[in-house]
Structure formats: structure tokens, C-alpha cells
Design a protein around this motif. Structure first.
Motif, PDB file in Angstrom:
ATOM      1  N   LEU A  33       0.792  -1.222   0.000  1.00 15.37           N
ATOM      2  CA  LEU A  33       0.000   0.000   0.000  1.00 15.37           C
ATOM      3  C   LEU A  33       0.834   1.287   0.000  1.00 15.37           C
ATOM      4  N   PRO A  34       1.964   1.374   0.721  1.00 20.23           N
ATOM      5  CA  PRO A  34       2.757   2.612   0.645  1.00 20.23           C
ATOM      6  C   PRO A  34       3.192   2.971  -0.778  1.00 20.23           C
ATOM      7  N   PHE A  35       3.519   1.962  -1.603  1.00 17.99           N
ATOM      8  CA  PHE A  35       3.874   2.234  -2.993  1.00 17.99           C
ATOM      9  C   PHE A  35       2.672   2.769  -3.768  1.00 17.99           C
ATOM     10  N   VAL A  36       1.495   2.202  -3.500  1.00 16.44           N
ATOM     11  CA  VAL A  36       0.275   2.658  -4.169  1.00 16.44           C
ATOM     12  C   VAL A  36      -0.046   4.094  -3.767  1.00 16.44           C
ATOM     13  N   VAL A  37      -0.010   4.364  -2.462  1.00 18.99           N
ATOM     14  CA  VAL A  37      -0.312   5.706  -1.961  1.00 18.99           C
ATOM     15  C   VAL A  37       0.666   6.726  -2.531  1.00 18.99           C
ATOM     16  N   LEU A  39       7.868  -1.155   4.277  1.00 22.42           N
ATOM     17  CA  LEU A  39       9.111  -0.389   4.322  1.00 22.42           C
ATOM     18  C   LEU A  39       8.915   0.978   4.976  1.00 22.42           C
ATOM     19  N   CYS A  40       7.721   1.520   4.874  1.00 22.53           N
ATOM     20  CA  CYS A  40       7.420   2.801   5.520  1.00 22.53           C
ATOM     21  C   CYS A  40       5.927   2.862   5.762  1.00 22.53           C
ATOM     22  N   SER A  41       5.493   3.809   6.585  1.00 24.87           N
ATOM     23  CA  SER A  41       4.070   3.949   6.869  1.00 24.87           C
ATOM     24  C   SER A  41       3.367   4.635   5.704  1.00 24.87           C
ATOM     25  N   ASN A  42       2.043   4.497   5.664  1.00 27.20           N
ATOM     26  CA  ASN A  42       1.268   5.139   4.611  1.00 27.20           C
ATOM     27  C   ASN A  42       1.314   6.663   4.736  1.00 27.20           C
ATOM     28  N   MET A  43       1.396   7.176   5.959  1.00 28.53           N
ATOM     29  CA  MET A  43       1.482   8.623   6.141  1.00 28.53           C
ATOM     30  C   MET A  43       2.794   9.155   5.560  1.00 28.53           C
ATOM     31  N   THR A  44       3.889   8.408   5.787  1.00 28.40           N
ATOM     32  CA  THR A  44       5.171   8.807   5.207  1.00 28.40           C
ATOM     33  C   THR A  44       5.109   8.773   3.691  1.00 28.40           C
ATOM     34  N   ALA A  45       4.515   7.696   3.144  1.00 24.44           N
ATOM     35  CA  ALA A  45       4.387   7.578   1.692  1.00 24.44           C
ATOM     36  C   ALA A  45       3.536   8.710   1.128  1.00 24.44           C
ATOM     37  N   LEU A  46       2.492   9.091   1.870  1.00 30.17           N
ATOM     38  CA  LEU A  46       1.624  10.171   1.424  1.00 30.17           C
ATOM     39  C   LEU A  46       2.394  11.486   1.340  1.00 30.17           C
ATOM     40  N   LEU A  47       3.146  11.802   2.389  1.00 29.26           N
ATOM     41  CA  LEU A  47       3.911  13.056   2.399  1.00 29.26           C
ATOM     42  C   LEU A  47       5.000  13.041   1.329  1.00 29.26           C
ATOM     43  N   PRO A  52      -5.209   1.403   7.272  1.00 28.33           N
ATOM     44  CA  PRO A  52      -4.081   1.558   8.200  1.00 28.33           C
ATOM     45  C   PRO A  52      -4.239   2.740   9.147  1.00 28.33           C
ATOM     46  N   ILE A  53      -4.903   3.815   8.696  1.00 28.28           N
ATOM     47  CA  ILE A  53      -5.119   4.969   9.573  1.00 28.28           C
ATOM     48  C   ILE A  53      -6.144   4.631  10.643  1.00 28.28           C
ATOM     49  N   LEU A  54      -7.167   3.864  10.270  1.00 30.40           N
ATOM     50  CA  LEU A  54      -8.140   3.409  11.269  1.00 30.40           C
ATOM     51  C   LEU A  54      -7.460   2.581  12.349  1.00 30.40           C
ATOM     52  N   GLN A  55      -6.497   1.753  11.945  1.00 31.25           N
ATOM     53  CA  GLN A  55      -5.812   0.909  12.921  1.00 31.25           C
ATOM     54  C   GLN A  55      -4.855   1.710  13.794  1.00 31.25           C
TER      55      GLN A  55
END
Length: 426
Positions: free
Chosen positions: A72-76, A149-157, A359-362
Motif C-alpha cells: 500500500l505505501p507504494f500505491v499511496v 518499508l514505511c508507513s502510509n502517512m510517510t508515503a503520502l507526504l 491503516p489509519i483506522l488501525q
């Protein structure tokens, strides 16, 4: 001997034709209906499906989730980067204003869902009772985990930064490369995760049923569906009333032009299918089809007020059902900010919102894997009405945004740059 071979060939041909007919039949079953059947499967199979088979499906669900969380981080990253690349054309002020207004509109819908859900959900969704449950619920046959490899929030930023840098560099090959990356990620979700979605739900349904939770959660299904639909429709009318400057006559004209869009979204569950109808209806409401052709393609997947309301109310309902405290306003505000931000990375696939918000819900609301499985299923069942509200809400947003552009003297950007925006949005 030769006759046996011919019989074998005929049998294989017959089996292939039969399989194709079965597949073609199931392709006409709407995904929400199929997922509802998956939620009911534990009740139908109770007594004859072995513990090991249920454990297998639960382990499969956890495995699918683990792979998805890893990818998911790659997708985001790719979706957010391309979203900002497409917003950052030569008319940068127009693009920045559009992104800001989309964020503001989405987060307003999220807080609306929170305010109504916090008030009404405790009345219609009673916490589950585990009296008589011995604690020996369903276990997974195996455990398979991949650490992202990283969180979705990091990938988003990182995606936001990458999109801004690509626009600053103005290198077309770089833009094309990011677009191909996003296309590949979207293709993977459509052809990889979506076909597995029923199995993803099935395992968690067996788990929730074994824990004595599923039947009690489904008792709130009817009232909750009615609540979500009522809030979505009222919010939509309020949005159009604001766009009409509280003129009833203008409101009726706006709604009349957008009603076919709502029905298209409800029937097809596809914002892409509704987009031509939306552009036509929005063009009539604006009296400017060029502006409609500019705004609609750029906002069709990122401005989604229907899913914002639905997801928020569902999240509060599930927290209440699982005896978890509802988040305070400050705690929810953090979630709402990241929820609104992740909407710039939502994939245009069934359940795309759940994929990126899960992932944010969790991490921010304390959802367990079982809670995530339940909200995925319920969201998909509610999705027809969410899609209808999403696409119709884009029509109201376009009116408000067009009026804002005129007040700021930016209307000419739309007329001169609509070709570029349309090219970059496809």
C-alpha cells in the motif's frame, strides 16, 4: 483409443464453456451483493464446515491483508504524486485553490459524519455482549506477515513532495514515468486485490462469527444503512442549497440536472461511468461546459463526500459495537486530517477508500484486523449510495468553486487552460 481422445477433448471443451458461462453469470452480480453473501456464509455453513476450513479462510484473509499493507505505501505514493502532478499545470494558482477547496469540502463532510454519528450511533448500535463466549475463538491456520518499508502517512507526504518537485522540474518523461507507475498500481489493485476481496471478507466473517460478534453487529445493519443514506441525501441537498444561494428555484434546476448523475452512480457503482453524465449536467448548471470539463475530471476521484460521511459513521458504529470508546473531538481531528489527505490517493476501484484508510483506522482509532474486515464489508455494501453521493457532490462543488474563481478573477484560467487540464487528467 482415438475415440477416447475425442471424448476427452469434447469433455474439456464442454468444461471450458461451462466455466465461462459460470464466470459470465457471476460478473453480473454486483460486488456489494457478493460481499453480503460472504458475511452471511458463516450462518449458512454452520454445522457442516469444519474448524480447519474456517481456520484456513481466516489465515487467507490475514495473508491478503499482510500483502496489501506491504504494497500500500507504494500505491499511496504513486497516486498522491500523480494527483499533485496533474493539479500542478501552468495555471498553478487555479490548481492550488482547487486542491485546497477539495480538502476543505472533504473534511467538512467527515466532521459532519462525526457529529451525527457520535449523537445517533449509540442509539442504534448496541455494544456486543460476549456472555457465554468461552474465549476459544477461531485461530489462523498459519501466520504470514510482511513488514512495510514505511508507513502510509510517510508515503503520502513523500508523494506530495515528489509531485511538487516533478512540476517544478517540468520534465515530461518524469511526468510520464509517474503516470505509468500510478497506472500499474491501479491495474494491480483492480486485477489483484478486488477479485480477492470476497475471500478477504469471508475469513474475517468466520472469525467474527466464532467470537459471537457477527450476528449482533448485523442487527444494526438496517438502521445504520437508513441513517447513512438519510445523512448523505440531506447533506447533498444542503450543499446544492448553498450552491444555489438559498434560492429554491435555482436549487430545483440544479438538482434536476444532477439527478441523472445520482441515478447513474447508484446503478453502476462507478464514478468513471457517471463522469460523462456529470460533465453534461454540471455544464448546464454552470452555463460553461469548458469549466465543467476542467473541474470534473480533476475532482472525480478525490472529492468524495459520500464516502467521507459513510466511512466516518461506520467507523463510529464499529467502535461502539466492539465496546471501544468513541474518539474525542481532538483525537478525531487528527484522524480527520489524515483521512482528508489520503483522499488524494484513493484508487478508483471498488473499496478504494477502505484500502488507504484502513491503516489509519488501525493506527489512530485502534481498529483490530476483525474490525477492519467488518468495515470493509459494510462499506462495500453501502457503496452504491456512497458513489451516487460522491458524483452528485462533485456537481455542487463545481458550482461553488466556479463562483469562487470568478470572485478571485481566475475564471480566465479555466477558459485558456482547459485543454491542458483535460490532457493531464487522463
Amino acid at each position: 483409443m482415438q475415440g477416447c481422445r475425442r471424448a476427452s477433448v469434447r469433455m474439456r471443451v464442454l468444461l471450458r464453456r461451462t466455466f465461462r458461462k459460470v464466470v459470465a453469470h457471476f460478473e453480473h452480480i454486483k460486488l456489494p451483493v457478493l460481499l453480503l453473501l460472504m458475511m452471511l456464509a458463516p450462518f449458512v455453513t454452520e454445522g457442516w464446515l469444519s474448524y480447519d476450513m474456517q481456520s484456513f479462510f481466516y489465515a487467507l484473509s490475514l495473508t491478503i491483508k499482510s500483502v496489501l499493507v506491504f504494497l500500500l505505501p507504494f500505491v499511496v505514493f504513486s497516486f498522491v504524486a500523480v494527483s499533485f502532478i496533474r493539479l500542478g499545470g501552468s495555471a498553478w494558482l487555479f490548481a492550488v485553490l482547487l486542491a485546497g477547496m477539495v480538502f476543505l469540502s472533504n473534511i467538512t463532510a467527515i466532521f459532519t459524519g462525526y457529529a451525527i454519528g457520535r449523537l445517533v450511533v449509540p442509539m442504534i448500535a448496541m455494544p456486543v455482549s460476549l456472555d457465554g463466549f468461552d474465549g476459544n475463538g477461531l485461530g489462523a491456520m498459519w501466520v504470514f506477515e510482511l513488514m512495510p518499508l514505511c508507513s502510509n502517512m510517510t508515503a503520502l507526504l513523500l508523494g506530495v513532495v515528489a509531485g511538487i518537485l516533478v512540476n517544478a522540474l517540468k520534465k515530461q518523461p518524469l511526468r510520464d514515468g509517474f503516470c505509468r507507475l500510478a497506472d500499474a498500481a491501479g491495474w494491480g489493485l483492480v486485477h489483484g486485490f478486488v477479485p480477492l476481496l470476497p475471500f478477504f471478507i469471508l475469513g474475517f466473517a468466520f472469525k467474527l462469527h466464532a467470537d459471537g460478534i457477527l450476528s449482533q453487529a448485523l442487527l444494526s445493519f438496517g438502521p445504520l444503512l437508513a441513517l447513512v443514506i438519510l445523512v448523505q441525501i440531506c447533506y447533498l441537498f444542503g450543499y446544492f442549497l448553498l450552491a444555489a444561494k438559498f434560492s429554491v428555484q435555482r436549487l430545483l434546476r440544479y438538482v434536476g440536472n444532477i439527478l441523472p448523475v445520482w441515478l447513474t452512480g447508484l446503478g453502476t457503482l462507478s464514478s468513471a461511468a457517471a463522469m460523462p453524465v456529470l460533465i453534461d449536467g454540471t455544464g448546464k448548471n454552470l452555463g460553461n461546459h469548458a469549466m465543467a470539463r476542467t473541474i470534473v475530471p480533476m475532482t472525480i476521484n478525490i472529492h468524495t463526500i459520500g464516502s467521507a460521511i459513510c466511512m466516518t459513521i461506520l467507523a463510529l458504529m464499529i467502535l461502539n459495537t466492539f465496546n471501544q470508546p468513541l474518539p474525542s473531538l481532538p483525537a478525531f481531528a487528527v484522524f480527520a486530517f489524515f483521512f482528508a489527505l489520503t483522499k488524494f490517493s484513493v484508487a478508483a476501484v471498488p473499496g478504494g477508500v477502505v484500502l488507504v484508510v484502513g491503516p489509519i483506522l488501525q493506527s489512530l482509532l485502534g481498529f483490530s484486523d476483525e474490525m477492519l474486515g467488518l468495515i470493509t464489508a459494510l462499506y462495500m455494501i453501502f457503496d452504491p449510495f456512497g458513489t451516487a453521493t460522491n458524483v452528485s457532490g462533485n456537481g455542487a462543488f463545481a458550482i461553488v468553486f466556479d463562483r469562487l474563481c470568478h470572485s478571485l478573477g481566475l475564471a480566465n484560467i479555466n477558459d485558456t487552460e482547459s485543454g491542458e487540464f483535460n490532457r493531464s487528467s487522463h
